[in-house]
Design a protein around this motif. Structure first.
Motif, PDB file in Angstrom:
ATOM      1  N   THR A  46      -1.386 -20.710  -2.475  1.00 28.22           N
ATOM      2  CA  THR A  46      -2.499 -20.993  -3.382  1.00 28.22           C
ATOM      3  C   THR A  46      -2.255 -20.394  -4.764  1.00 28.22           C
ATOM      4  O   THR A  46      -2.506 -21.042  -5.784  1.00 28.22           O
ATOM      5  CB  THR A  46      -3.815 -20.439  -2.804  1.00 28.22           C
ATOM      6  OG1 THR A  46      -4.046 -21.007  -1.516  1.00 28.22           O
ATOM      7  CG2 THR A  46      -4.988 -20.757  -3.709  1.00 28.22           C
ATOM      8  N   ALA A  47      -1.774 -19.169  -4.797  1.00 31.26           N
ATOM      9  CA  ALA A  47      -1.497 -18.520  -6.081  1.00 31.26           C
ATOM     10  C   ALA A  47      -0.435 -19.277  -6.863  1.00 31.26           C
ATOM     11  O   ALA A  47      -0.541 -19.449  -8.088  1.00 31.26           O
ATOM     12  CB  ALA A  47      -1.058 -17.073  -5.847  1.00 31.26           C
ATOM     13  N   VAL A  48       0.589 -19.771  -6.165  1.00 32.11           N
ATOM     14  CA  VAL A  48       1.645 -20.539  -6.834  1.00 32.11           C
ATOM     15  C   VAL A  48       1.087 -21.843  -7.396  1.00 32.11           C
ATOM     16  O   VAL A  48       1.385 -22.232  -8.533  1.00 32.11           O
ATOM     17  CB  VAL A  48       2.810 -20.814  -5.856  1.00 32.11           C
ATOM     18  CG1 VAL A  48       3.813 -21.787  -6.475  1.00 32.11           C
ATOM     19  CG2 VAL A  48       3.499 -19.518  -5.469  1.00 32.11           C
ATOM     20  N   VAL A  49       0.257 -22.527  -6.616  1.00 32.33           N
ATOM     21  CA  VAL A  49      -0.340 -23.793  -7.065  1.00 32.33           C
ATOM     22  C   VAL A  49      -1.216 -23.571  -8.296  1.00 32.33           C
ATOM     23  O   VAL A  49      -1.143 -24.310  -9.285  1.00 32.33           O
ATOM     24  CB  VAL A  49      -1.157 -24.438  -5.923  1.00 32.33           C
ATOM     25  CG1 VAL A  49      -1.969 -25.614  -6.448  1.00 32.33           C
ATOM     26  CG2 VAL A  49      -0.237 -24.892  -4.803  1.00 32.33           C
ATOM     27  N   LEU A  50      -2.042 -22.538  -8.261  1.00 28.91           N
ATOM     28  CA  LEU A  50      -2.924 -22.252  -9.396  1.00 28.91           C
ATOM     29  C   LEU A  50      -2.115 -21.891 -10.642  1.00 28.91           C
ATOM     30  O   LEU A  50      -2.476 -22.278 -11.762  1.00 28.91           O
ATOM     31  CB  LEU A  50      -3.879 -21.115  -9.051  1.00 28.91           C
ATOM     32  CG  LEU A  50      -4.894 -21.387  -7.934  1.00 28.91           C
ATOM     33  CD1 LEU A  50      -5.740 -20.153  -7.671  1.00 28.91           C
ATOM     34  CD2 LEU A  50      -5.789 -22.564  -8.290  1.00 28.91           C
ATOM     35  N   ALA A  51      -1.017 -21.159 -10.449  1.00 27.03           N
ATOM     36  CA  ALA A  51      -0.189 -20.782 -11.592  1.00 27.03           C
ATOM     37  C   ALA A  51       0.512 -21.996 -12.181  1.00 27.03           C
ATOM     38  O   ALA A  51       0.569 -22.156 -13.414  1.00 27.03           O
ATOM     39  CB  ALA A  51       0.836 -19.731 -11.162  1.00 27.03           C
ATOM     40  N   LEU A  52       1.048 -22.867 -11.333  1.00 29.34           N
ATOM     41  CA  LEU A  52       1.740 -24.054 -11.833  1.00 29.34           C
ATOM     42  C   LEU A  52       0.782 -24.993 -12.560  1.00 29.34           C
ATOM     43  O   LEU A  52       1.153 -25.635 -13.546  1.00 29.34           O
ATOM     44  CB  LEU A  52       2.423 -24.793 -10.677  1.00 29.34           C
ATOM     45  CG  LEU A  52       3.621 -24.085 -10.029  1.00 29.34           C
ATOM     46  CD1 LEU A  52       4.109 -24.878  -8.833  1.00 29.34           C
ATOM     47  CD2 LEU A  52       4.752 -23.903 -11.042  1.00 29.34           C
ATOM     48  N   ALA A  53      -0.458 -25.098 -12.056  1.00 30.70           N
ATOM     49  CA  ALA A  53      -1.452 -25.974 -12.685  1.00 30.70           C
ATOM     50  C   ALA A  53      -2.197 -25.283 -13.825  1.00 30.70           C
ATOM     51  O   ALA A  53      -3.007 -25.925 -14.505  1.00 30.70           O
ATOM     52  CB  ALA A  53      -2.452 -26.461 -11.647  1.00 30.70           C
ATOM     53  N   ARG A  54      -1.930 -23.993 -14.022  1.00 32.16           N
ATOM     54  CA  ARG A  54      -2.608 -23.202 -15.057  1.00 32.16           C
ATOM     55  C   ARG A  54      -4.131 -23.283 -14.919  1.00 32.16           C
ATOM     56  O   ARG A  54      -4.857 -23.568 -15.880  1.00 32.16           O
ATOM     57  CB  ARG A  54      -2.175 -23.645 -16.449  1.00 32.16           C
ATOM     58  CG  ARG A  54      -0.698 -23.435 -16.734  1.00 32.16           C
ATOM     59  CD  ARG A  54      -0.322 -23.882 -18.122  1.00 32.16           C
ATOM     60  NE  ARG A  54       1.125 -23.783 -18.328  1.00 32.16           N
ATOM     61  CZ  ARG A  54       1.752 -24.227 -19.418  1.00 32.16           C
ATOM     62  NH1 ARG A  54       1.056 -24.797 -20.392  1.00 32.16           N
ATOM     63  NH2 ARG A  54       3.062 -24.114 -19.527  1.00 32.16           N
ATOM     64  N   VAL A  55      -4.582 -23.050 -13.716  1.00 28.15           N
ATOM     65  CA  VAL A  55      -6.015 -23.079 -13.435  1.00 28.15           C
ATOM     66  C   VAL A  55      -6.604 -21.697 -13.722  1.00 28.15           C
ATOM     67  O   VAL A  55      -6.129 -20.699 -13.161  1.00 28.15           O
ATOM     68  CB  VAL A  55      -6.280 -23.464 -11.971  1.00 28.15           C
ATOM     69  CG1 VAL A  55      -7.776 -23.392 -11.651  1.00 28.15           C
ATOM     70  CG2 VAL A  55      -5.747 -24.859 -11.683  1.00 28.15           C
ATOM     71  N   PRO A  56      -7.615 -21.591 -14.581  1.00 30.96           N
ATOM     72  CA  PRO A  56      -8.255 -20.288 -14.829  1.00 30.96           C
ATOM     73  C   PRO A  56      -9.061 -19.867 -13.606  1.00 30.96           C
ATOM     74  O   PRO A  56     -10.083 -20.480 -13.284  1.00 30.96           O
ATOM     75  CB  PRO A  56      -9.146 -20.562 -16.045  1.00 30.96           C
ATOM     76  CG  PRO A  56      -9.395 -22.031 -16.022  1.00 30.96           C
ATOM     77  CD  PRO A  56      -8.185 -22.665 -15.404  1.00 30.96           C
ATOM     78  N   VAL A  57      -8.617 -18.819 -12.946  1.00 31.74           N
ATOM     79  CA  VAL A  57      -9.214 -18.430 -11.666  1.00 31.74           C
ATOM     80  C   VAL A  57     -10.672 -18.009 -11.832  1.00 31.74           C
ATOM     81  O   VAL A  57     -11.533 -18.392 -11.033  1.00 31.74           O
ATOM     82  CB  VAL A  57      -8.391 -17.294 -11.025  1.00 31.74           C
ATOM     83  CG1 VAL A  57      -9.025 -16.861  -9.705  1.00 31.74           C
ATOM     84  CG2 VAL A  57      -6.954 -17.747 -10.786  1.00 31.74           C
ATOM     85  N   VAL A  58     -10.949 -17.228 -12.872  1.00 32.96           N
ATOM     86  CA  VAL A  58     -12.325 -16.735 -13.062  1.00 32.96           C
ATOM     87  C   VAL A  58     -13.285 -17.895 -13.293  1.00 32.96           C
ATOM     88  O   VAL A  58     -14.376 -17.963 -12.702  1.00 32.96           O
ATOM     89  CB  VAL A  58     -12.377 -15.737 -14.235  1.00 32.96           C
ATOM     90  CG1 VAL A  58     -13.818 -15.302 -14.496  1.00 32.96           C
ATOM     91  CG2 VAL A  58     -11.500 -14.527 -13.952  1.00 32.96           C
ATOM     92  N   ARG A  59     -12.903 -18.835 -14.154  1.00 30.24           N
ATOM     93  CA  ARG A  59     -13.762 -19.999 -14.416  1.00 30.24           C
ATOM     94  C   ARG A  59     -13.951 -20.828 -13.161  1.00 30.24           C
ATOM     95  O   ARG A  59     -15.040 -21.353 -12.894  1.00 30.24           O
ATOM     96  CB  ARG A  59     -13.152 -20.861 -15.517  1.00 30.24           C
ATOM     97  CG  ARG A  59     -13.375 -20.342 -16.936  1.00 30.24           C
ATOM     98  CD  ARG A  59     -12.684 -21.226 -17.934  1.00 30.24           C
ATOM     99  NE  ARG A  59     -13.025 -22.631 -17.746  1.00 30.24           N
ATOM    100  CZ  ARG A  59     -12.361 -23.637 -18.323  1.00 30.24           C
ATOM    101  NH1 ARG A  59     -11.321 -23.379 -19.110  1.00 30.24           N
ATOM    102  NH2 ARG A  59     -12.745 -24.878 -18.129  1.00 30.24           N
TER     103      ARG A  59
END
Length: 234
Positions: A46-59
């Protein structure tokens, strides 16, 4: 709010069918494995996917705030018992792990929504599921992606207007009832206007959808999707 945002990330360039395959494989694996070690591995994915997609975790977590409240209450309710010992830690832990799995699935879904236009999602579904079922499913997904943000915006407007008129001085039940009734009324009005707009624009069951084609960059993504799906049966 979770909506598509144009970008130049690796995930933006992938075919939507590859991204859907990863989501399906990830969800199947997350639901099949409940051990903490498996959830740790899925957390890394999940962390890799969010980083690759540049998803702001807090938002993203803020957008899921209502779902997070429900996920947080689940373990507390499951752990409570009507008699001694009053708290069942084992049941609470099992529900907490289940809630965490759901959270991981929501985060991976957020990466898909952020990086995939609605028209491409509809095209991917209609070209994967043949016939009328695929058309119905594609139309439903497209309408939800477009309609839900508008409804959320209406609810925020109603809430802010109520607060400006000292609505915060009322009880929680009165506030919830007022916002709920006005929100339903506004939603039905929006639905009627949407229906009229679709008829005025000669709504088509089979419109010209964007062309989709797998590329070399989709090969690793499909490999990950297959690996995740196979992991669910191990």
């Amino acid at each position: 709010m979770l909506t598509y945002e144009p970008g130049e990330t690796v995930v933006h360039d992938l075919d939507p069918r590859s991204k859907l395959a990863v989501q399906i494989g990830f969800a199947a694996t997350a639901l099949a494995h409940t051990a903490p070690r498996a959830l740790l591995g899925l957390s890394v994915v999940t962390a890799v996917v969010l980083a690759l997609a540049r998803v702001p975790v807090v938002r993203t977590l803020y957008a899921y705030r209502f779902a997070l409240v429900i996920l947080a209450l689940g373990p507390l309710v499951a752990a409570a018992t009507l008699g001694p010992p009053w708290i069942d830690l084992e049941a609470g832990l099992a529900t907490a792990l289940a809630s965490y799995r759901v959270l991981l699935i929501l985060l991976v879904s957020a990466a898909y929504v952020r990086t995939t236009p609605v028209r491409e999602s509809r095209a991917a579904i209609q070209r994967t599921v043949p016939g009328k079922p695929g058309q119905l499913l594609g139309i439903g997904v497209a309408l939800v992606f477009r309609f839900l943000p508008v409804v959320q915006s209406d609810l925020r407007t109603i809430r802010d207007a109520s607060a400006a008129r000292l609505g915060t001085e009322r009880s929680a039940r009165e506030r919830a009832t007022t916002i709920g009734l006005l929100g339903l009324s506004r939603t039905f009005d929006r639905a009627d206007r949407l229906s009229l707009a679709l008829r005025a624009r000669c709504f088509s069951w089979n419109p010209t959808l964007p062309a989709l084609a797998f590329a070399r960059r989709d090969a690793p993504t499909l490999g990950v999707a297959v690996a995740l799906l196979l992991t669910a049966f191990l």
